[in-house]
Design an enzyme around this catalytic site. Structure first.
Site, PDB file in Angstrom:
ATOM      1  N   SER A  10       1.052  -1.425  -0.078  1.00  0.00           N
ATOM      2  CA  SER A  10      -0.075   0.096   0.000  1.00  0.00           C
ATOM      3  C   SER A  10       0.977   1.174  -0.060  1.00  0.00           C
ATOM      4  O   SER A  10       1.793   1.393   0.800  1.00  0.00           O
ATOM      5  CB  SER A  10      -0.776  -0.079   1.124  1.00  0.00           C
ATOM      6  OG  SER A  10      -1.591   1.331   1.471  1.00  0.00           O
ATOM      7  N   HIS A  35      -1.282  -1.395  -4.004  1.00  0.00           N
ATOM      8  CA  HIS A  35      -2.536  -1.130  -3.566  1.00  0.00           C
ATOM      9  C   HIS A  35      -2.518   0.462  -3.341  1.00  0.00           C
ATOM     10  O   HIS A  35      -1.625   1.028  -2.795  1.00  0.00           O
ATOM     11  CB  HIS A  35      -2.358  -1.903  -1.994  1.00  0.00           C
ATOM     12  CG  HIS A  35      -3.731  -1.519  -1.455  1.00  0.00           C
ATOM     13  ND1 HIS A  35      -5.015  -2.498  -1.891  1.00  0.00           N
ATOM     14  CD2 HIS A  35      -4.271  -0.872  -0.612  1.00  0.00           C
ATOM     15  CE1 HIS A  35      -6.023  -1.948  -1.022  1.00  0.00           C
ATOM     16  NE2 HIS A  35      -5.455  -0.990  -0.324  1.00  0.00           N
ATOM     17  N   ASP A  37      -4.782   3.462  -2.209  1.00  0.00           N
ATOM     18  CA  ASP A  37      -5.813   3.881  -1.463  1.00  0.00           C
ATOM     19  C   ASP A  37      -6.374   5.097  -1.422  1.00  0.00           C
ATOM     20  O   ASP A  37      -5.516   6.360  -1.183  1.00  0.00           O
ATOM     21  CB  ASP A  37      -5.300   3.826   0.045  1.00  0.00           C
ATOM     22  CG  ASP A  37      -5.078   2.452   0.660  1.00  0.00           C
ATOM     23  OD1 ASP A  37      -6.142   1.620   0.797  1.00  0.00           O
ATOM     24  OD2 ASP A  37      -4.148   2.269   1.100  1.00  0.00           O
ATOM     25  N   MET A  39      -9.031   8.181  -0.655  1.00  0.00           N
ATOM     26  CA  MET A  39      -9.901   8.590   0.461  1.00  0.00           C
ATOM     27  C   MET A  39     -10.454   9.965   0.309  1.00  0.00           C
ATOM     28  O   MET A  39      -9.529  10.571  -0.060  1.00  0.00           O
ATOM     29  CB  MET A  39      -9.185   8.626   1.723  1.00  0.00           C
ATOM     30  CG  MET A  39      -8.471   7.058   1.901  1.00  0.00           C
ATOM     31  SD  MET A  39      -7.220   7.291   3.586  1.00  0.00           S
ATOM     32  CE  MET A  39      -6.671   5.712   3.759  1.00  0.00           C
ATOM     33  N   HIS A  68      -8.363   1.082  -4.279  1.00  0.00           N
ATOM     34  CA  HIS A  68      -9.250   0.775  -3.115  1.00  0.00           C
ATOM     35  C   HIS A  68      -9.790   2.062  -2.815  1.00  0.00           C
ATOM     36  O   HIS A  68      -9.155   3.026  -2.280  1.00  0.00           O
ATOM     37  CB  HIS A  68      -8.462   0.227  -1.765  1.00  0.00           C
ATOM     38  CG  HIS A  68      -9.252   0.078  -0.699  1.00  0.00           C
ATOM     39  ND1 HIS A  68      -8.584  -0.021   0.739  1.00  0.00           N
ATOM     40  CD2 HIS A  68     -10.649   0.057  -0.389  1.00  0.00           C
ATOM     41  CE1 HIS A  68      -9.598  -0.293   1.621  1.00  0.00           C
ATOM     42  NE2 HIS A  68     -10.865  -0.150   0.926  1.00  0.00           N
ATOM     43  N   MET A  70     -12.054   4.446  -1.074  1.00  0.00           N
ATOM     44  CA  MET A  70     -12.772   4.838   0.359  1.00  0.00           C
ATOM     45  C   MET A  70     -13.417   5.897   0.360  1.00  0.00           C
ATOM     46  O   MET A  70     -13.288   7.051   0.877  1.00  0.00           O
ATOM     47  CB  MET A  70     -11.595   4.641   1.343  1.00  0.00           C
ATOM     48  CG  MET A  70     -11.235   3.190   1.882  1.00  0.00           C
ATOM     49  SD  MET A  70      -9.876   3.171   2.867  1.00  0.00           S
ATOM     50  CE  MET A  70      -8.665   3.339   1.605  1.00  0.00           C
ATOM     51  N   MET A 139     -11.440  -5.575   5.564  1.00  0.00           N
ATOM     52  CA  MET A 139     -10.594  -4.782   6.113  1.00  0.00           C
ATOM     53  C   MET A 139     -10.469  -5.168   7.642  1.00  0.00           C
ATOM     54  O   MET A 139     -11.100  -5.652   8.276  1.00  0.00           O
ATOM     55  CB  MET A 139     -11.454  -3.671   6.616  1.00  0.00           C
ATOM     56  CG  MET A 139     -11.827  -2.529   5.162  1.00  0.00           C
ATOM     57  SD  MET A 139      -9.992  -2.367   4.264  1.00  0.00           S
ATOM     58  CE  MET A 139      -9.156  -1.386   5.523  1.00  0.00           C
ATOM     59  N   GLY A 144      -9.073   4.324   6.765  1.00  0.00           N
ATOM     60  CA  GLY A 144      -8.718   5.641   7.028  1.00  0.00           C
ATOM     61  C   GLY A 144      -7.201   5.862   6.883  1.00  0.00           C
ATOM     62  O   GLY A 144      -6.857   7.174   6.633  1.00  0.00           O
ATOM     63  N   PHE A 145      -6.632   5.144   7.840  1.00  0.00           N
ATOM     64  CA  PHE A 145      -5.110   5.251   8.156  1.00  0.00           C
ATOM     65  C   PHE A 145      -4.375   4.153   8.077  1.00  0.00           C
ATOM     66  O   PHE A 145      -4.867   2.992   8.227  1.00  0.00           O
ATOM     67  CB  PHE A 145      -5.222   5.882   9.361  1.00  0.00           C
ATOM     68  CG  PHE A 145      -5.825   7.266   9.804  1.00  0.00           C
ATOM     69  CD1 PHE A 145      -5.396   8.449   9.474  1.00  0.00           C
ATOM     70  CD2 PHE A 145      -7.253   7.340  10.118  1.00  0.00           C
ATOM     71  CE1 PHE A 145      -6.144   9.749   9.568  1.00  0.00           C
ATOM     72  CE2 PHE A 145      -7.756   8.147  10.346  1.00  0.00           C
ATOM     73  CZ  PHE A 145      -7.388   9.499  10.022  1.00  0.00           C
ATOM     74  N   GLY A 146      -2.981   4.354   7.571  1.00  0.00           N
ATOM     75  CA  GLY A 146      -2.077   3.078   7.633  1.00  0.00           C
ATOM     76  C   GLY A 146      -1.560   3.258   9.148  1.00  0.00           C
ATOM     77  O   GLY A 146      -1.927   4.063   9.928  1.00  0.00           O
ATOM     78  N   ASP A 177      -6.603  -6.416   4.535  1.00  0.00           N
ATOM     79  CA  ASP A 177      -5.888  -4.946   4.317  1.00  0.00           C
ATOM     80  C   ASP A 177      -6.125  -4.323   5.676  1.00  0.00           C
ATOM     81  O   ASP A 177      -6.942  -4.122   6.314  1.00  0.00           O
ATOM     82  CB  ASP A 177      -6.807  -4.066   3.382  1.00  0.00           C
ATOM     83  CG  ASP A 177      -6.101  -2.731   3.361  1.00  0.00           C
ATOM     84  OD1 ASP A 177      -5.179  -2.449   3.805  1.00  0.00           O
ATOM     85  OD2 ASP A 177      -6.912  -1.939   2.550  1.00  0.00           O
ATOM     86  N   GLY A 178      -4.786  -4.127   6.353  1.00  0.00           N
ATOM     87  CA  GLY A 178      -4.640  -3.393   7.420  1.00  0.00           C
ATOM     88  C   GLY A 178      -3.753  -4.186   8.711  1.00  0.00           C
ATOM     89  O   GLY A 178      -4.303  -5.320   8.826  1.00  0.00           O
ATOM     90  N   GLY A 199       1.182  -2.076   4.167  1.00  0.00           N
ATOM     91  CA  GLY A 199       1.686  -0.625   4.010  1.00  0.00           C
ATOM     92  C   GLY A 199       3.011  -0.252   4.915  1.00  0.00           C
ATOM     93  O   GLY A 199       4.024  -0.528   4.282  1.00  0.00           O
TER      94      GLY A 199
END
Ligand code: DX5
Ligand code: ZN
Length: 225
Positions: A10, A35, A37, A39, A68, A70, A139, A144-146, A177-178, A199
């Site tokens: 990511s 990946h 992201d 947002m 992705h 969001m 998820m 929202g955040f790495g 993811d995450g 990420g």
């Protein structure tokens, strides 16, 4: 059906002063996906970037661009990300009402559609999407955040998704993811996940390529379908 582990670093955690070099390091180490992201500050409390990033990277990378979204009302931006070089586009179950229409539209552009659920969403909702998607994204942090901590509900969600996919007879990947690192990636690969987003664990490493290789190896060793 042969199922393969694919790493999807990511870029949210990459060094944007050095983005291209960071991305190339992952590609050279064998990460098949990248990946991306996106947002909007509405669906999630953070704003990342728009189509300019994949559009710019597209000329320099042969990786599968795993976008992705969001964002609320994703239909408005599908054309933009298609033109920017997306190979996969993920939308959220929680983000809009006309999800199946959007997934069909993504497919009509020759792009692989994917549906994502947040950590608290019941994985049983995935069943309705299986005829329309090539991947489901579970998820394992609140989007929202790495750099957040892995939420274990993703493990059960992967297992449920695996059973639903087996029952459907379709060839659908499970992406998580995450909060994934080499030391905990087995929690999701053992539950059936084969597309691994990472990420911080990759771009936060001193040796980005080495981190890709190590995590891929651990994921391959522990993957159970
Ligand atoms: C979070 C993003 C993730 C994030 C993962 O909303 O969807 O892709 O970048 O970052 P890590 O691996 O640091 O948890
Ligand atoms: Zn993501």
């Amino acid at each position: 059906m042969e199922r393969k582990i694919k790493m999807s670093p990511s870029i949210l955690s990459a060094n944007f002063n050095n983005l291209l070099a960071d991305v190339k390091a992952t590609e050279e180490a064998g990460a098949e996906y990248l990946h991306i992201d996106v947002m909007d500050g509405i669906f999630v409390p953070n704003i990342s970037f728009g189509k300019i990033v994949p559009q710019t990277l597209r000329k320099h990378s042969n990786q599968v661009f795993d976008v992705h979204l969001m964002i609320v009302d994703p239909m408005r931006y599908i054309d933009d990300f298609a033109k920017a070089g997306a190979d996969i586009i993920t939308i959220h179950h929680e983000a809009c009402h006309d999800r199946i229409k959007v997934l069909e539209y993504i497919r009509s552009l020759g792009i692989k559609p994917c549906i994502s659920i947040k950590p608290d969403t019941n994985p049983a909702v995935l069943e309705q999407y299986l005829p329309y998607v090539d991947m489901v994204l579970i998820m394992s942090v609140q989007p929202g955040f790495g750099g957040q901590k892995f939420i274990p509900s993703a493990i059960e969600s992967c297992k449920v998704a695996r059973e639903l996919i087996k029952k459907s007879g379709r060839d659908i990947d499970i992406e998580v993811d995450g909060g994934l690192y080499t030391y905990n990636v087995n929690l999701v690969t053992e539950a059936g996940a084969n597309v691994i987003v990472a990420g911080s664990s990759i771009f936060g490493a001193e040796d980005i390529g080495g981190a890709v290789v190590e995590m891929t190896k651990r994921a391959e060793e522990t993957f159970i379908w």
